[in-house]
Design a protein around this motif. Structure first.
Motif, PDB file in Angstrom:
ATOM      1  N   ASN A   1       7.170 -16.867  -3.555  1.00  0.00           N
ATOM      2  CA  ASN A   1       6.601 -16.264  -2.348  1.00  0.00           C
ATOM      3  C   ASN A   1       6.570 -17.296  -1.236  1.00  0.00           C
ATOM      4  O   ASN A   1       6.381 -18.471  -1.472  1.00  0.00           O
ATOM      5  CB  ASN A   1       5.180 -15.766  -2.608  1.00  0.00           C
ATOM      6  CG  ASN A   1       5.147 -14.701  -3.673  1.00  0.00           C
ATOM      7  OD1 ASN A   1       5.914 -13.756  -3.635  1.00  0.00           O
ATOM      8  ND2 ASN A   1       4.270 -14.861  -4.648  1.00  0.00           N
ATOM      9  N   SER A   2       6.719 -16.818  -0.006  1.00  0.00           N
ATOM     10  CA  SER A   2       6.663 -17.696   1.151  1.00  0.00           C
ATOM     11  C   SER A   2       5.629 -17.176   2.122  1.00  0.00           C
ATOM     12  O   SER A   2       5.640 -15.995   2.469  1.00  0.00           O
ATOM     13  CB  SER A   2       8.030 -17.753   1.831  1.00  0.00           C
ATOM     14  OG  SER A   2       7.931 -18.465   3.032  1.00  0.00           O
ATOM     15  N   ASP A   3       4.728 -18.038   2.574  1.00  0.00           N
ATOM     16  CA  ASP A   3       3.705 -17.639   3.525  1.00  0.00           C
ATOM     17  C   ASP A   3       4.244 -17.534   4.939  1.00  0.00           C
ATOM     18  O   ASP A   3       3.713 -16.804   5.754  1.00  0.00           O
ATOM     19  CB  ASP A   3       2.537 -18.644   3.526  1.00  0.00           C
ATOM     20  CG  ASP A   3       1.763 -18.591   2.232  1.00  0.00           C
ATOM     21  OD1 ASP A   3       1.763 -17.527   1.585  1.00  0.00           O
ATOM     22  OD2 ASP A   3       1.163 -19.608   1.867  1.00  0.00           O
ATOM     23  N   GLY A   4       5.311 -18.232   5.272  1.00  0.00           N
ATOM     24  CA  GLY A   4       5.827 -18.245   6.638  1.00  0.00           C
ATOM     25  C   GLY A   4       6.236 -16.879   7.146  1.00  0.00           C
ATOM     26  O   GLY A   4       5.879 -16.476   8.244  1.00  0.00           O
ATOM     27  N   GLU A   5       6.998 -16.125   6.343  1.00  0.00           N
ATOM     28  CA  GLU A   5       7.460 -14.808   6.777  1.00  0.00           C
ATOM     29  C   GLU A   5       6.287 -13.854   6.929  1.00  0.00           C
ATOM     30  O   GLU A   5       6.267 -12.998   7.794  1.00  0.00           O
ATOM     31  CB  GLU A   5       8.493 -14.239   5.800  1.00  0.00           C
ATOM     32  CG  GLU A   5       9.850 -14.905   5.882  1.00  0.00           C
ATOM     33  CD  GLU A   5       9.952 -16.164   5.051  1.00  0.00           C
ATOM     34  OE1 GLU A   5       8.967 -16.544   4.406  1.00  0.00           O
ATOM     35  OE2 GLU A   5      11.023 -16.787   5.057  1.00  0.00           O
ATOM     36  N   SER A   6       5.276 -13.973   6.046  1.00  0.00           N
ATOM     37  CA  SER A   6       4.121 -13.087   6.115  1.00  0.00           C
ATOM     38  C   SER A   6       3.349 -13.307   7.412  1.00  0.00           C
ATOM     39  O   SER A   6       2.932 -12.361   8.078  1.00  0.00           O
ATOM     40  CB  SER A   6       3.206 -13.332   4.908  1.00  0.00           C
ATOM     41  OG  SER A   6       2.079 -12.508   4.970  1.00  0.00           O
TER      42      SER A   6
ATOM     43  N   GLY B   1       3.916  -7.715  14.042  1.00  0.00           N
ATOM     44  CA  GLY B   1       3.419  -6.354  13.855  1.00  0.00           C
ATOM     45  C   GLY B   1       2.201  -6.074  14.703  1.00  0.00           C
ATOM     46  O   GLY B   1       2.062  -4.995  15.301  1.00  0.00           O
ATOM     47  N   ALA B   2       1.297  -7.049  14.790  1.00  0.00           N
ATOM     48  CA  ALA B   2       0.097  -6.883  15.614  1.00  0.00           C
ATOM     49  C   ALA B   2       0.460  -6.759  17.087  1.00  0.00           C
ATOM     50  O   ALA B   2      -0.105  -5.930  17.813  1.00  0.00           O
ATOM     51  CB  ALA B   2      -0.863  -8.047  15.397  1.00  0.00           C
ATOM     52  N   ALA B   3       1.411  -7.566  17.542  1.00  0.00           N
ATOM     53  CA  ALA B   3       1.823  -7.504  18.951  1.00  0.00           C
ATOM     54  C   ALA B   3       2.448  -6.153  19.285  1.00  0.00           C
ATOM     55  O   ALA B   3       2.084  -5.509  20.272  1.00  0.00           O
ATOM     56  CB  ALA B   3       2.806  -8.638  19.254  1.00  0.00           C
TER      57      ALA B   3
ATOM     58  N   GLY C   1      -6.728  -0.718  17.573  1.00  0.00           N
ATOM     59  CA  GLY C   1      -6.329  -0.045  16.329  1.00  0.00           C
ATOM     60  C   GLY C   1      -4.855  -0.239  16.034  1.00  0.00           C
ATOM     61  O   GLY C   1      -4.466  -0.481  14.883  1.00  0.00           O
ATOM     62  N   GLY C   2      -4.028  -0.154  17.076  1.00  0.00           N
ATOM     63  CA  GLY C   2      -2.590  -0.362  16.902  1.00  0.00           C
ATOM     64  C   GLY C   2      -2.276  -1.777  16.455  1.00  0.00           C
ATOM     65  O   GLY C   2      -1.415  -1.997  15.611  1.00  0.00           O
ATOM     66  N   ALA C   3      -2.997  -2.742  17.020  1.00  0.00           N
ATOM     67  CA  ALA C   3      -2.782  -4.144  16.631  1.00  0.00           C
ATOM     68  C   ALA C   3      -3.177  -4.367  15.174  1.00  0.00           C
ATOM     69  O   ALA C   3      -2.465  -5.055  14.428  1.00  0.00           O
ATOM     70  CB  ALA C   3      -3.568  -5.071  17.550  1.00  0.00           C
ATOM     71  N   LEU C   4      -4.292  -3.784  14.751  1.00  0.00           N
ATOM     72  CA  LEU C   4      -4.722  -3.937  13.354  1.00  0.00           C
ATOM     73  C   LEU C   4      -3.729  -3.284  12.399  1.00  0.00           C
ATOM     74  O   LEU C   4      -3.341  -3.868  11.385  1.00  0.00           O
ATOM     75  CB  LEU C   4      -6.123  -3.339  13.162  1.00  0.00           C
ATOM     76  CG  LEU C   4      -7.266  -4.098  13.850  1.00  0.00           C
ATOM     77  CD1 LEU C   4      -8.573  -3.314  13.728  1.00  0.00           C
ATOM     78  CD2 LEU C   4      -7.421  -5.487  13.257  1.00  0.00           C
ATOM     79  N   ALA C   5      -3.327  -2.057  12.715  1.00  0.00           N
ATOM     80  CA  ALA C   5      -2.378  -1.352  11.851  1.00  0.00           C
ATOM     81  C   ALA C   5      -1.021  -2.067  11.841  1.00  0.00           C
ATOM     82  O   ALA C   5      -0.414  -2.245  10.781  1.00  0.00           O
ATOM     83  CB  ALA C   5      -2.216   0.092  12.319  1.00  0.00           C
ATOM     84  N   GLY C   6      -0.558  -2.485  13.029  1.00  0.00           N
ATOM     85  CA  GLY C   6       0.714  -3.194  13.106  1.00  0.00           C
ATOM     86  C   GLY C   6       0.678  -4.514  12.358  1.00  0.00           C
ATOM     87  O   GLY C   6       1.641  -4.893  11.695  1.00  0.00           O
ATOM     88  N   GLY C   7      -0.455  -5.219  12.452  1.00  0.00           N
ATOM     89  CA  GLY C   7      -0.590  -6.479  11.724  1.00  0.00           C
ATOM     90  C   GLY C   7      -0.533  -6.273  10.222  1.00  0.00           C
ATOM     91  O   GLY C   7       0.104  -7.042   9.492  1.00  0.00           O
ATOM     92  N   ALA C   8      -1.202  -5.210   9.736  1.00  0.00           N
ATOM     93  CA  ALA C   8      -1.193  -4.914   8.298  1.00  0.00           C
ATOM     94  C   ALA C   8       0.217  -4.569   7.827  1.00  0.00           C
ATOM     95  O   ALA C   8       0.688  -5.064   6.793  1.00  0.00           O
ATOM     96  CB  ALA C   8      -2.158  -3.780   7.988  1.00  0.00           C
ATOM     97  N   LEU C   9       0.913  -3.723   8.592  1.00  0.00           N
ATOM     98  CA  LEU C   9       2.285  -3.357   8.223  1.00  0.00           C
ATOM     99  C   LEU C   9       3.217  -4.562   8.300  1.00  0.00           C
ATOM    100  O   LEU C   9       4.075  -4.758   7.440  1.00  0.00           O
ATOM    101  CB  LEU C   9       2.791  -2.237   9.134  1.00  0.00           C
ATOM    102  CG  LEU C   9       2.163  -0.867   8.911  1.00  0.00           C
ATOM    103  CD1 LEU C   9       2.607   0.107   9.993  1.00  0.00           C
ATOM    104  CD2 LEU C   9       2.507  -0.330   7.539  1.00  0.00           C
ATOM    105  N   GLY C  10       3.048  -5.378   9.345  1.00  0.00           N
ATOM    106  CA  GLY C  10       3.876  -6.580   9.490  1.00  0.00           C
ATOM    107  C   GLY C  10       3.652  -7.567   8.367  1.00  0.00           C
ATOM    108  O   GLY C  10       4.584  -8.209   7.884  1.00  0.00           O
TER     109      GLY C  10
ATOM    110  N   THR D   1       2.720  -6.801   5.272  1.00  0.00           N
ATOM    111  CA  THR D   1       3.372  -6.245   4.085  1.00  0.00           C
ATOM    112  C   THR D   1       4.882  -6.467   4.145  1.00  0.00           C
ATOM    113  O   THR D   1       5.502  -6.869   3.162  1.00  0.00           O
ATOM    114  CB  THR D   1       3.062  -4.743   3.955  1.00  0.00           C
ATOM    115  OG1 THR D   1       1.647  -4.585   3.874  1.00  0.00           O
ATOM    116  CG2 THR D   1       3.719  -4.138   2.733  1.00  0.00           C
ATOM    117  N   ALA D   2       5.481  -6.219   5.315  1.00  0.00           N
ATOM    118  CA  ALA D   2       6.923  -6.421   5.475  1.00  0.00           C
ATOM    119  C   ALA D   2       7.275  -7.899   5.313  1.00  0.00           C
ATOM    120  O   ALA D   2       8.267  -8.245   4.665  1.00  0.00           O
ATOM    121  CB  ALA D   2       7.379  -5.913   6.833  1.00  0.00           C
ATOM    122  N   GLY D   3       6.461  -8.781   5.888  1.00  0.00           N
ATOM    123  CA  GLY D   3       6.710 -10.215   5.768  1.00  0.00           C
ATOM    124  C   GLY D   3       6.631 -10.695   4.342  1.00  0.00           C
ATOM    125  O   GLY D   3       7.422 -11.538   3.905  1.00  0.00           O
ATOM    126  N   ASP D   4       5.663 -10.153   3.572  1.00  0.00           N
ATOM    127  CA  ASP D   4       5.555 -10.516   2.156  1.00  0.00           C
ATOM    128  C   ASP D   4       6.815 -10.128   1.394  1.00  0.00           C
ATOM    129  O   ASP D   4       7.311 -10.882   0.563  1.00  0.00           O
ATOM    130  CB  ASP D   4       4.343  -9.845   1.514  1.00  0.00           C
ATOM    131  CG  ASP D   4       3.030 -10.535   1.864  1.00  0.00           C
ATOM    132  OD1 ASP D   4       3.064 -11.691   2.342  1.00  0.00           O
ATOM    133  OD2 ASP D   4       1.963  -9.917   1.657  1.00  0.00           O
TER     134      ASP D   4
END
Length: 157
Positions: A55-60, A67-69, A90-99, A101-104
């Motif tokens: 696993n890499s923390d950088g991409e996450s 995603g937040a932006a 709300g969009g920033a929080l949701a985008g950050g969560a999705l980003g 997950t995608a980064g992981d």
């Protein structure tokens, strides 16, 4: 800040993430600053191989920020006044969560834990990313190149 400037900033952050992912993580990859430096070489025999997930923390982190932006920008387009502010948060929080997950998912790599009995009698283990051009086998002779905290395992010639 205008939307055009925000989009340019987001594109820059995403491009840094792509550049960061472009490095070769295999045992045959070196950084420029590693040239002309002495390495310690050991030889041994592989006694065990285990598949691992790296696993890499950088991409996450990059995924979370990007995603937040993007989520914040899209959320700010909804409603007006304080409703727009709430939607942006709300969009920033949701985008950050999705980003995140995608980064992981992007940061996961197939690795191998290589256990080696050195000719000196000592047993060591080294984890490195699987290289489809360098498949190891139990009983195979290998060289270990160690420089500082970095060790590479390559087939012995």
């Amino acid at each position: 800040m205008t939307n055009k400037k925000v989009m340019v900033a987001v594109a820059m952050v995403l491009s840094f993430g792509v550049v960061g992912c472009a490095q070769n993580p295999y045992g045959d990859a070196y950084n420029v600053d590693e040239a002309r430096t002495m390495q310690t070489v050991s030889t041994g025999t592989i006694t065990k191989l285990d598949a691992v997930t790296m696993n890499s923390d950088g991409e996450s982190t990059i995924g979370t920020l990007a995603g937040a932006a993007v989520g914040g920008i899209l959320g700010s387009k909804i409603g007006g006044g304080s409703g727009s502010d709430i939607a942006a948060i709300g969009g920033a929080l949701a985008g950050g969560a999705l980003g995140n997950t995608a980064g992981d998912a992007i940061g996961k790599r197939q690795g191998v834990n290589i256990v080696i009995k050195l000719d000196s009698g000592r047993t060591v283990a080294v984890v490195q990313q699987v290289d489809p051009n360098m498949i190891f086998k139990v009983g195979q002779r290998v060289d270990l190149y160690q420089q500082g905290r970095t060790t590479r395992v390559v087939p012995a010639n």
